[in-house]
Design a protein around this motif. Structure first.
Motif, PDB file in Angstrom:
ATOM      1  N   UNK A   3       0.834  -1.191   0.000  1.00  0.00           N
ATOM      2  CA  UNK A   3       0.000   0.000   0.000  1.00  0.00           C
ATOM      3  C   UNK A   3       0.872   1.246   0.000  1.00  0.00           C
ATOM      4  N   UNK A   4       0.496   2.211  -0.851  1.00  0.00           N
ATOM      5  CA  UNK A   4       1.275   3.432  -0.982  1.00  0.00           C
ATOM      6  C   UNK A   4       0.610   4.558  -0.206  1.00  0.00           C
ATOM      7  N   UNK A   5       1.342   5.114   0.739  1.00  0.00           N
ATOM      8  CA  UNK A   5       0.850   6.237   1.529  1.00  0.00           C
ATOM      9  C   UNK A   5       2.063   6.978   2.089  1.00  0.00           C
ATOM     10  N   UNK A   6       1.824   8.168   2.595  1.00  0.00           N
ATOM     11  CA  UNK A   6       2.912   8.942   3.170  1.00  0.00           C
ATOM     12  C   UNK A   6       3.614   8.142   4.263  1.00  0.00           C
ATOM     13  N   UNK A   7       4.929   8.059   4.190  1.00  0.00           N
ATOM     14  CA  UNK A   7       5.715   7.300   5.156  1.00  0.00           C
ATOM     15  C   UNK A   7       6.103   5.915   4.684  1.00  0.00           C
ATOM     16  N   UNK A   8       5.468   5.415   3.610  1.00  0.00           N
ATOM     17  CA  UNK A   8       5.843   4.111   3.057  1.00  0.00           C
ATOM     18  C   UNK A   8       7.288   4.156   2.560  1.00  0.00           C
ATOM     19  N   UNK A   9       8.057   3.112   2.870  1.00  0.00           N
ATOM     20  CA  UNK A   9       9.456   3.045   2.444  1.00  0.00           C
ATOM     21  C   UNK A   9       9.587   1.966   1.363  1.00  0.00           C
ATOM     22  N   UNK A  11      12.533   0.385  -0.995  1.00  0.00           N
ATOM     23  CA  UNK A  11      13.973   0.293  -1.309  1.00  0.00           C
ATOM     24  C   UNK A  11      14.748   1.489  -0.762  1.00  0.00           C
ATOM     25  N   UNK A  12      14.397   1.914   0.427  1.00  0.00           N
ATOM     26  CA  UNK A  12      15.103   3.023   1.062  1.00  0.00           C
ATOM     27  C   UNK A  12      14.516   4.394   0.779  1.00  0.00           C
ATOM     28  N   UNK A  13      13.635   4.510  -0.224  1.00  0.00           N
ATOM     29  CA  UNK A  13      12.974   5.777  -0.523  1.00  0.00           C
ATOM     30  C   UNK A  13      11.701   5.898   0.325  1.00  0.00           C
ATOM     31  N   UNK A  14      11.579   6.983   1.060  1.00  0.00           N
ATOM     32  CA  UNK A  14      10.378   7.205   1.867  1.00  0.00           C
ATOM     33  C   UNK A  14       9.453   8.174   1.148  1.00  0.00           C
TER      34      UNK A  14
END
Length: 476
Positions: A3-9, A11-14
């Protein structure tokens, strides 16, 4: 998929903030520890049932962007696994979108020229790296302190890489308002196509109008081969003759009359006093008789656009097509086809490989494009095809992967082979019962109708495989 949402990491990208996005991908501002520049993640939508061009476009952009460098393209930062979370991480380019500037047109001639200089400079740098953008439009151009930065390479063509889009389809690809005549005819080999689009952009900046509108049909796009738009000076009398000349020369249908290089456009924009203003005959593609001929006369569309100055990298090269059935995963036959493919490539120095598998569709009713877990069958088959070819260890510029959706696997392979001037086809045929009747007919049809040589790899009955192995029959 995660799930994609603010704070999801990933491969190191937040993920920090979601940006306005189109229908093909989600855009996220992102951060990463140790990264010294702002980043953006482009995460494509790969939903079951979605057009496969989205997946192909993602692969094209990933292949090309990581090879580009310089101030006129965003810096490539990484990409994701197709079967996990596919994404392209790149530099976030801060500046003013040309799409916002176009909304203020018409602009004074010196402003139009200044913007044209920046775009032409960026195109010259791109073309030196052997890439034609092929979807140049205001939405894909950001004006920054370092000049124009070009975005979105999903329709682009690298002269030294397989043309994944062009190999599967000859339909027009591009944005209707800016697409070049040769692109309308299905050609994707010439950087001059970008100069035509540049002319359309300059026309819009100078007049406030799009020269060809936004046709929604092939016939509508094709009109630009025969019907010239009004000259910029006819719409805006404040357009100087030198700028009118530059715009029209960019938009020539015949490539022998169009600018040869972006650097030539750049030179004229910088030195307007040196621009030779020609006396153009407006009846070239306008007027009653030209229109009548265009509607009813016999014509050769390709003769109008002339020859490309930059030919496809595969012109004259040997193309080997390996058709492999992966509907039930890898097996002895697919391994035998792989072995024969390796032998064929070893004897054809300089050749490149097109790996093809067919996703069979139904004649009647709707074919399910998702599995029981809701994952795209097309995407799974594409990953399986790449896994199958991995033991060949071919570099990216010698191999391409194609999942063709068709009712008839044989017809799909034959059409692909003819469209791409394939020199040799390798296919498998099973040797038992109902499977043989189905797949055997595929190889038989290919042998009977192919315009090139064919190798058919046969496997005997399953219970005899370990004892007798595979055999290859080659037909010229």
């Amino acid at each position: 998929m995660q799930r994609l949402e603010t704070g999801t990491v990933i491969d190191g990208f937040e993920l920090a903030r979601k940006l306005p996005s189109g229908g093909m991908a989600a855009l996220w501002r992102a951060t990463k520890p140790g990264l010294d520049l702002p980043a953006i993640l482009k995460i494509p939508f790969f939903d079951p049932g979605q057009d496969a061009s989205g997946i192909i476009g993602y692969e094209v952009e990933e292949l090309i962007l990581k090879r580009l460098s310089g101030p006129h393209v965003p810096r490539f930062l990484g990409s994701g696994d197709l079967m996990k979370i596919p994404y392209i991480a790149m530099e976030f380019v801060e500046g003013e979108s040309l799409a916002d500037i176009v909304g203020k047109a018409p602009l004074p001639a010196d402003e139009v020229a200044g913007i044209g200089i920046k775009i032409a400079t960026a195109l010259a740098a791109l073309h030196r790296q052997k890439v034609a953008h092929l979807d140049l439009k205001p939405e894909n151009i950001i004006l920054t302190g370092r000049g124009a930065v070009l975005l979105d390479f999903g329709l682009s063509r690298h002269a030294e890489l397989p043309d994944l889009l062009g190999e599967e389809s000859s339909v027009p690809m591009g944005t209707a308002a800016y697409i070049s005549p040769e692109q309308v005819l299905g050609e994707r080999t010439d950087t001059a196509s970008d100069l035509f689009a540049l002319g359309c952009i300059l026309y819009q900046l100078a007049t406030g109008e799009e020269p060809f509108g936004r046709p929604a049909t092939f016939a509508g796009m094709k009109r630009r081969l025969y019907h010239a738009p009004k000259r910029p000076r006819e719409i805006n009398g404040g357009v100087p003759r030198w700028l009118d000349e530059i715009i029209q020369r960019c938009m020539e249908v015949d490539r022998s009359k169009r600018y040869a290089e972006a650097s030539h456009v750049l030179s004229d924009l910088r030195n307007p006093d040196q621009v030779v203003v020609s006396r153009r005959r407006s009846e070239r593609r306008a007027g009653f008789w030209a229109a009548l001929t265009g509607l009813f006369g016999k014509r050769d569309d390709r003769s109008l656009v002339g020859r490309a100055r930059i030919e496809s990298r595969h012109a004259g090269a040997s193309i080997v097509l390996a058709g492999v059935d992966l509907s039930n995963g890898r097996d002895a036959l697919s391994d035998a086809v792989l072995d024969e493919t390796a032998r064929a490539l070893a004897t054809r120095e300089g050749s490149w490989l097109a790996c093809v598998t067919v996703l069979k569709t139904e004649i009647v009713g709707q074919t399910s494009l998702g599995d029981e877990n809701g994952q795209s069958i097309y995407l799974k088959r594409l990953v399986a095809l790449k896994d199958w070819a991995h033991p060949l260890h071919l570099p990216e510029d010698r191999i391409s992967y194609h999942v063709l959706e068709a009712v008839s696997p044989a017809d799909a392979i034959l059409t692909y082979a003819e469209h791409n001037d394939v020199g040799h086809i390798i296919v498998g045929a099973r040797g038992s019962s109902a499977i043989r009747r189905h797949l055997g007919s595929v190889s038989t049809k290919i042998v009977a109708e192919a315009l090139c040589s064919v190798s058919v790899v046969r496997i005997k009955a399953v219970e005899e495989q370990n004892r007798d192995g595979a055999s290859t029959v080659r037909m010229a």
